[in-house]
Design an enzyme around this catalytic site. Sequence first.
Site, PDB file in Angstrom:
ATOM      1  N   CYS A 194      31.051  21.099  44.523  1.00 19.97           N
ATOM      2  CA  CYS A 194      32.165  20.674  45.376  1.00 19.97           C
ATOM      3  C   CYS A 194      33.009  21.890  45.736  1.00 19.97           C
ATOM      4  O   CYS A 194      33.342  22.689  44.865  1.00 19.97           O
ATOM      5  CB  CYS A 194      33.005  19.640  44.633  1.00 19.97           C
ATOM      6  SG  CYS A 194      34.426  19.070  45.582  1.00 19.97           S
TER       7      CYS A 194
ATOM      8  N   GLU B  36      31.477  12.420  49.712  1.00 19.82           N
ATOM      9  CA  GLU B  36      32.651  12.557  50.585  1.00 19.82           C
ATOM     10  C   GLU B  36      33.495  11.289  50.578  1.00 19.82           C
ATOM     11  O   GLU B  36      34.725  11.359  50.583  1.00 19.82           O
ATOM     12  CB  GLU B  36      32.226  12.933  52.007  1.00 19.82           C
ATOM     13  CG  GLU B  36      31.436  14.232  52.115  1.00 19.82           C
ATOM     14  CD  GLU B  36      32.046  15.428  51.412  1.00 19.82           C
ATOM     15  OE1 GLU B  36      33.288  15.477  51.244  1.00 19.82           O
ATOM     16  OE2 GLU B  36      31.299  16.329  50.999  1.00 19.82           O
TER      17      GLU B  36
ATOM     18  N   HIS C 295      35.755  11.298  47.677  1.00 20.09           N
ATOM     19  CA  HIS C 295      36.947  12.127  47.927  1.00 20.09           C
ATOM     20  C   HIS C 295      38.044  11.313  48.604  1.00 20.09           C
ATOM     21  O   HIS C 295      39.209  11.399  48.232  1.00 20.09           O
ATOM     22  CB  HIS C 295      36.613  13.315  48.841  1.00 20.09           C
ATOM     23  CG  HIS C 295      36.160  14.536  48.127  1.00 20.09           C
ATOM     24  ND1 HIS C 295      36.959  15.229  47.240  1.00 20.09           N
ATOM     25  CD2 HIS C 295      34.985  15.202  48.171  1.00 20.09           C
ATOM     26  CE1 HIS C 295      36.295  16.276  46.773  1.00 20.09           C
ATOM     27  NE2 HIS C 295      35.088  16.282  47.319  1.00 20.09           N
TER      28      HIS C 295
END
Length: 157
Positions: free
Chosen positions: A94, A137, A140
Amino acid sequence: LLSKGVLMQILKVPNPILKTKCEDVNHVSMKLLLQIDEMIQIAKDAELVGMASNQVGLLHNVFVMDMGENWQAFINPVIKRHKDKGTSWDWEGCGSIPNLLCFVERHNSITVNYTSIDGESKSLDLSGYLARIAQHEQDHLLGVLITDKARQRKVVK
C-alpha cells in the site's frame, strides 16, 4: 491541464484521514474530474496500481485503478462479492504504508456498481488481480487498511 506544482500527496499511516470513511459524491464536477486526474498522475508517479481519494486527503467516495490498458475512476463504488467463486490469500502492499506487505484474503470475483466520470451508472465484473485491487481500494474508502486484515506481515525495502 494541471500545473506541475502537485497539490496532493500520498498520506502515510498513522494519518487519521486514512481511517476515515469517505462520503458519496452527489455531482461529478469539473473540480472532481481534475482531482481524479491528479490522483491518477500521483498513483502512476508512485508506481501504484490503484489509489483511493482519502490516500491524498480527499473524503470523496472515489478510487482509481490501473485496468491494464488505461486508468479508470470509480465514483461511489459498491462492491458485490461473488461468494460462490471463493476467496484467496495474497501479499498486498500500500502506498500509504511503505515497506510493508500484508497477507490478505479477498474474494476472487466481484461486481462493482459505480458512477463513471461521465456521470453514468455502470457495472463491471472483475476477477483475480483486478478484483483484488478494487477490494483493496474500496476498503480504503471505508477507512480499512491492509494492516487491519492481515494474517501475516513482512517488512520489505
